[in-house]
Design an enzyme around this catalytic site. Structure first.
Site, PDB file in Angstrom:
ATOM      1  N   HIS A 139      -2.148  -5.515   1.642  1.00 29.71           N
ATOM      2  CA  HIS A 139      -3.445  -6.184   1.505  1.00 29.71           C
ATOM      3  C   HIS A 139      -3.177  -7.570   0.943  1.00 29.71           C
ATOM      4  CE1 HIS A 139      -7.497  -7.206   0.151  1.00 29.71           C
ATOM      5  NE2 HIS A 139      -6.913  -7.602  -0.965  1.00 29.71           N
TER       6      HIS A 139
ATOM      7  N   LYS B  31       0.818  -1.218   0.000  1.00 28.59           N
ATOM      8  CA  LYS B  31       0.000   0.000   0.000  1.00 28.59           C
ATOM      9  C   LYS B  31       0.862   1.283   0.000  1.00 28.59           C
ATOM     10  CE  LYS B  31      -3.972  -2.183   2.271  1.00 28.59           C
ATOM     11  NZ  LYS B  31      -5.066  -1.978   3.255  1.00 28.59           N
TER      12      LYS B  31
ATOM     13  N   PHE C  98     -15.764   3.288   6.677  1.00 25.84           N
ATOM     14  CA  PHE C  98     -14.400   3.690   6.328  1.00 25.84           C
ATOM     15  C   PHE C  98     -14.138   3.669   4.820  1.00 25.84           C
ATOM     16  CE2 PHE C  98     -14.316  -0.858   7.488  1.00 25.84           C
ATOM     17  CZ  PHE C  98     -13.800  -1.413   6.322  1.00 25.84           C
TER      18      PHE C  98
ATOM     19  N   GLU D  28      -9.459 -10.783  -7.482  1.00 27.01           N
ATOM     20  CA  GLU D  28      -8.511  -9.681  -7.308  1.00 27.01           C
ATOM     21  C   GLU D  28      -7.358  -9.772  -8.302  1.00 27.01           C
ATOM     22  OE1 GLU D  28      -9.607  -8.900  -2.619  1.00 27.01           O
ATOM     23  OE2 GLU D  28      -7.630  -9.707  -3.102  1.00 27.01           O
TER      24      GLU D  28
ATOM     25  N   ASN E 271      -2.164   0.262   6.645  1.00 24.10           N
ATOM     26  CA  ASN E 271      -1.620  -0.976   7.214  1.00 24.10           C
ATOM     27  C   ASN E 271      -0.698  -1.734   6.261  1.00 24.10           C
ATOM     28  OD1 ASN E 271      -3.615  -1.921   5.551  1.00 24.10           O
ATOM     29  ND2 ASN E 271      -4.600  -3.246   7.059  1.00 24.10           N
TER      30      ASN E 271
ATOM     31  N   ARG F 269       2.616  -6.223   9.355  1.00 24.26           N
ATOM     32  CA  ARG F 269       1.839  -5.116   9.939  1.00 24.26           C
ATOM     33  C   ARG F 269       2.348  -4.712  11.311  1.00 24.26           C
ATOM     34  NH1 ARG F 269      -3.585  -7.688   7.430  1.00 24.26           N
ATOM     35  NH2 ARG F 269      -3.863  -6.310   5.610  1.00 24.26           N
TER      36      ARG F 269
ATOM     37  N   THR G 213      -5.217  -7.321  10.543  1.00 26.04           N
ATOM     38  CA  THR G 213      -5.526  -6.060   9.849  1.00 26.04           C
ATOM     39  C   THR G 213      -5.124  -4.840  10.675  1.00 26.04           C
ATOM     40  OG1 THR G 213      -7.394  -7.127   8.764  1.00 26.04           O
ATOM     41  CG2 THR G 213      -7.399  -4.724   8.783  1.00 26.04           C
TER      42      THR G 213
ATOM     43  N   TYR H 136     -12.335  -2.252  -4.043  1.00 27.78           N
ATOM     44  CA  TYR H 136     -12.869  -2.439  -2.687  1.00 27.78           C
ATOM     45  C   TYR H 136     -14.400  -2.382  -2.645  1.00 27.78           C
ATOM     46  CZ  TYR H 136      -8.310  -2.299  -0.328  1.00 27.78           C
ATOM     47  OH  TYR H 136      -7.048  -2.584   0.138  1.00 27.78           O
TER      48      TYR H 136
HETATM   49  P1  CMP Z   1      -7.471  -4.573   3.491  1.00 26.11           P
HETATM   50  O1  CMP Z   1      -6.989  -5.959   3.702  1.00 26.11           O
HETATM   51  O2  CMP Z   1      -6.851  -3.807   2.403  1.00 26.11           O
HETATM   52  O3  CMP Z   1      -9.052  -4.625   3.244  1.00 26.11           O
HETATM   53  C1  CMP Z   1      -9.902  -3.545   3.571  1.00 26.11           C
HETATM   54  C2  CMP Z   1      -9.179  -2.453   4.297  1.00 26.11           C
HETATM   55  O4  CMP Z   1      -9.991  -1.536   4.951  1.00 26.11           O
HETATM   56  C3  CMP Z   1      -8.336  -3.057   5.394  1.00 26.11           C
HETATM   57  O5  CMP Z   1      -7.260  -3.761   4.839  1.00 26.11           O
HETATM   58  C4  CMP Z   1      -7.986  -1.837   6.207  1.00 26.11           C
HETATM   59  O6  CMP Z   1      -6.807  -1.203   5.779  1.00 26.11           O
HETATM   60  C5  CMP Z   1      -9.174  -0.939   5.926  1.00 26.11           C
HETATM   61  N1  CMP Z   1      -9.934  -0.758   7.154  1.00 26.11           N
HETATM   62  C6  CMP Z   1     -10.558  -1.699   7.856  1.00 26.11           C
HETATM   63  N2  CMP Z   1     -11.144  -1.154   8.945  1.00 26.11           N
HETATM   64  C7  CMP Z   1     -10.871   0.164   8.902  1.00 26.11           C
HETATM   65  C8  CMP Z   1     -11.199   1.237   9.733  1.00 26.11           C
HETATM   66  N3  CMP Z   1     -11.915   1.071  10.855  1.00 26.11           N
HETATM   67  N4  CMP Z   1     -10.747   2.449   9.380  1.00 26.11           N
HETATM   68  C9  CMP Z   1     -10.030   2.619   8.244  1.00 26.11           C
HETATM   69  N5  CMP Z   1      -9.690   1.612   7.414  1.00 26.11           N
HETATM   70  C10 CMP Z   1     -10.101   0.410   7.751  1.00 26.11           C
END
Ligand code: CMP
Length: 139
Positions: A116, A10, A58, A127, A113, A103, A92, A50
């Site tokens: 993905h 990311k 979010f 994907e 984070n 992470r 996550t 997404y």
């Molecule tokens: P990812 O695996 O990319 O899939 C969805 C993403 O949403 C997740 O990782 C997080 O980075 C993001 N995400 C999940 N929960 C939150 C949150 N509460 N606030 C902001 N981003 C979020």
């Protein structure tokens, strides 16, 4: 079984020059990079990727962040690639991530984070297809 999974480095991680360090963690665990490219995705591409999260509170923040800088999209191949990739990434939320995971080491927050990875065989296939054509997958 030998699987393929979709992995993305990311914008928070590419900004800190962590592409090599993160890729090495996957390679050291036995996963093979069979496709890789750097992509600065548009807001629309982020929203499409997404789409399953579009009702989440979010979603806007997520799509804004994912289109804020370059990412590296990859396909990783290996024994149990989907679960192995998730184990190496860690939880996550970096606050919940195990020691030694990507992470835990690198993520700034639940949103920023660093990586993905696909969560199941069906989402991995979707994907991979979203970002790569068949000729880009070089096993
Ligand atoms: P990812 O695996 O990319 O899939 C969805 C993403 O949403 C997740 O990782 C997080 O980075 C993001 N995400 C999940 N929960 C939150 C949150 N509460 N606030 C902001 N981003 C979020």
């Amino acid at each position: 079984a030998i699987e393929r999974t979709f992995s993305m480095i990311k914008p928070d991680a590419t900004a800190r020059n962590l592409t090599g360090a993160i890729t090495k963690m996957f390679e050291d665990a036995g996963l093979r990079v069979v496709a890789s490219k750097r992509v600065w995705m548009s807001r629309r591409q982020a929203e499409g990727f997404y789409a399953v999260h579009k009702e989440r509170p979010f979603f806007d923040e997520l799509c804004e962040f994912m289109s804020s800088g370059p990412t590296v999209v990859q396909v990783l191949e290996g024994e149990n690639a989907i679960a192995k990739n998730r184990e190496i990434m860690g939880a996550t939320n970096p606050a919940d991530a195990a020691e030694g995971t990507i992470r835990k080491l690198y993520a700034n927050s639940i949103g920023e984070n660093s990586v993905h990875g696909s969560d199941a065989p069906e989402t991995a296939a979707e994907e991979i297809r979203y970002w790569f054509s068949d000729v880009e997958l070089v096993g």
